[in-house]
Write a protein that holds these residues in place. Structure first.
Motif, PDB file in Angstrom:
ATOM      1  N   ASP A 193       8.567  -5.150  -4.676  1.00 54.84           N
ATOM      2  CA  ASP A 193       9.408  -3.982  -4.916  1.00 54.84           C
ATOM      3  C   ASP A 193       9.109  -3.300  -6.249  1.00 54.84           C
ATOM      4  O   ASP A 193       9.953  -2.574  -6.785  1.00 54.84           O
ATOM      5  N   ILE A 194       7.925  -3.504  -6.800  1.00 55.54           N
ATOM      6  CA  ILE A 194       7.491  -2.773  -7.993  1.00 55.54           C
ATOM      7  C   ILE A 194       7.048  -1.384  -7.558  1.00 55.54           C
ATOM      8  O   ILE A 194       6.256  -1.239  -6.622  1.00 55.54           O
ATOM      9  N   LEU A 195       7.563  -0.363  -8.242  1.00 56.12           N
ATOM     10  CA  LEU A 195       7.234   1.016  -7.881  1.00 56.12           C
ATOM     11  C   LEU A 195       6.019   1.492  -8.671  1.00 56.12           C
ATOM     12  O   LEU A 195       6.016   1.459  -9.912  1.00 56.12           O
ATOM     13  N   TYR A 196       5.005   1.912  -7.938  1.00 56.38           N
ATOM     14  CA  TYR A 196       3.809   2.502  -8.521  1.00 56.38           C
ATOM     15  C   TYR A 196       3.733   3.977  -8.161  1.00 56.38           C
ATOM     16  O   TYR A 196       4.204   4.407  -7.098  1.00 56.38           O
ATOM     17  N   GLU A 197       3.127   4.732  -9.047  1.00 54.90           N
ATOM     18  CA  GLU A 197       2.770   6.116  -8.785  1.00 54.90           C
ATOM     19  C   GLU A 197       1.264   6.240  -8.978  1.00 54.90           C
ATOM     20  O   GLU A 197       0.700   5.630  -9.895  1.00 54.90           O
ATOM     21  N   LEU A 198       0.606   6.983  -8.115  1.00 47.18           N
ATOM     22  CA  LEU A 198      -0.764   7.409  -8.363  1.00 47.18           C
ATOM     23  C   LEU A 198      -0.691   8.874  -8.761  1.00 47.18           C
ATOM     24  O   LEU A 198      -0.081   9.685  -8.057  1.00 47.18           O
ATOM     25  N   ALA A 199      -1.299   9.231  -9.888  1.00 43.48           N
ATOM     26  CA  ALA A 199      -1.189  10.589 -10.426  1.00 43.48           C
ATOM     27  C   ALA A 199      -2.574  11.119 -10.776  1.00 43.48           C
ATOM     28  O   ALA A 199      -3.414  10.388 -11.316  1.00 43.48           O
ATOM     29  N   THR A 200      -2.788  12.389 -10.489  1.00 42.51           N
ATOM     30  CA  THR A 200      -4.095  12.991 -10.756  1.00 42.51           C
ATOM     31  C   THR A 200      -4.303  13.193 -12.255  1.00 42.51           C
ATOM     32  O   THR A 200      -3.367  13.362 -13.030  1.00 42.51           O
TER      33      THR A 200
END
Length: 313
Positions: free
Chosen positions: A267-274
């Motif tokens: 349940d760790i929240l990751y974001e991929l961002a440009t």
């Protein structure tokens, strides 16, 4: 195969935006590079701190939650943020600076392979300064030229991020098997991984700990964002994650970058961002952080948004 290029930013909750700004700019010497709002909840400040222009890999970001209670520490949480400083001499400088400002800290300690100083911000977020000792960092990381901290001791950017989870194996499997991270050190209860093999500035430490899950509050970490090259790469990641049964938000245009979000098995929240277009898309570099900037789709609501925000100065 698309690639993760290291850390992009990390986002936390702060109780008081004015106090937060004072701490991160006046004490830690980072630049407020973007004063904006949470695009999903525009009544809430979203503050970005970093180097001269908020280069990916240097950004610490905060959502202001005035009603936030205390974080209840536990497992399944991102809980320690590493910040690189140039040298062991820099750590001596920081030990004195933190003490002079009345801030309790660990003194110079060992933190994995690093000399380090551990301390907390006003909301009890755990930070650790890591001695870089001349190792390479991205050439484009540029310390703020008006920082109150001397350039030779300035915070360079993000280092190792510690994530504490119930199942180390599940988180490590996602990082290595899908996101392409490389294991550089592993014990029974801890694994250190690199986004770009041989480059320490993109490290994640996964620590196994049983018990109750952390409950978020002021000073807790909301998510860790990882850098991808561009929107084309981001779409590839979206398709790849979905192919492996991982639910994503789909690609979201954040104006300053494009993003997608997903949770790992703990349940760790990751974001991929440009990587871009960056914070100068709507502001000259000399004016970063001096005004409330809004993405175009929120501009029509500026008056109402500004009415709900307290001045930072």
């Amino acid at each position: 195969m698309p690639q993760i290029l290291g850390h992009h930013h990390i986002s936390m909750f702060a109780k008081n935006a004015r106090q937060n700004k004072q701490f991160y700019t006046e004490l830690l010497g980072l630049r407020l590079v973007k004063k904006t709002v949470n695009q999903d909840t525009p009544s809430m400040y979203h503050l970005f701190y970093g180097d001269e222009v908020g280069t990916p890999g240097t950004e610490l970001t905060f959502f202001e939650l005035p009603q936030a209670g205390h974080t209840v520490r536990g497992t399944n949480a991102i809980d320690t943020i590493g910040l690189l400083v140039p040298s062991s001499d820099s750590l001596s400088f920081w030990a004195a600076r933190l003490s002079d400002h009345g801030l309790q800290h660990s003194g110079i300690i060992a933190y994995g392979p690093y000399e380090a100083i551990k301390f907390e911000d006003p909301d009890h977020l755990t930070l650790v300064l890591l001695s870089n000792e001349g190792k390479a960092t991205p050439e484009r990381w540029t310390p703020w030229n008006q920082s109150p901290v001397p350039r030779e001791h300035a915070i360079l950017g993000m280092g190792a991020i510690n994530i504490t989870v119930r199942s180390m194996a599940l988180s490590v499997q996602l990082l290595t098997g899908l996101l392409g991270y490389t294991i550089i050190h592993q014990t029974e209860s801890q694994t250190t991984l690199q986004a770009v093999k041989g480059e320490h500035w993109g490290e994640i430490i996964v620590t196994e700990q049983q018990g109750e899950a952390a409950r978020p509050g002021k000073g807790s970490v909301h998510h860790l964002a990882l850098t991808v090259a561009d929107k084309e790469e981001l779409n590839k990641w979206d398709n790849l994650l979905k192919h492996y049964g991982i639910r994503t938000t789909g690609v979201i245009d954040r104006y300053y970058f494009a993003s997608l979000y997903f949770h790992d098995p703990n349940d760790i929240l990751y974001e991929l961002a440009t990587d871009g277009p960056g914070f100068t898309i709507d502001c000259d570099s000399s004016e970063l952080g001096t005004r409330l900037d809004l993405p175009p789709f929120l501009e029509q609501d500026r008056a109402a948004i500004e009415a709900n925000l307290q001045p930072l100065d």
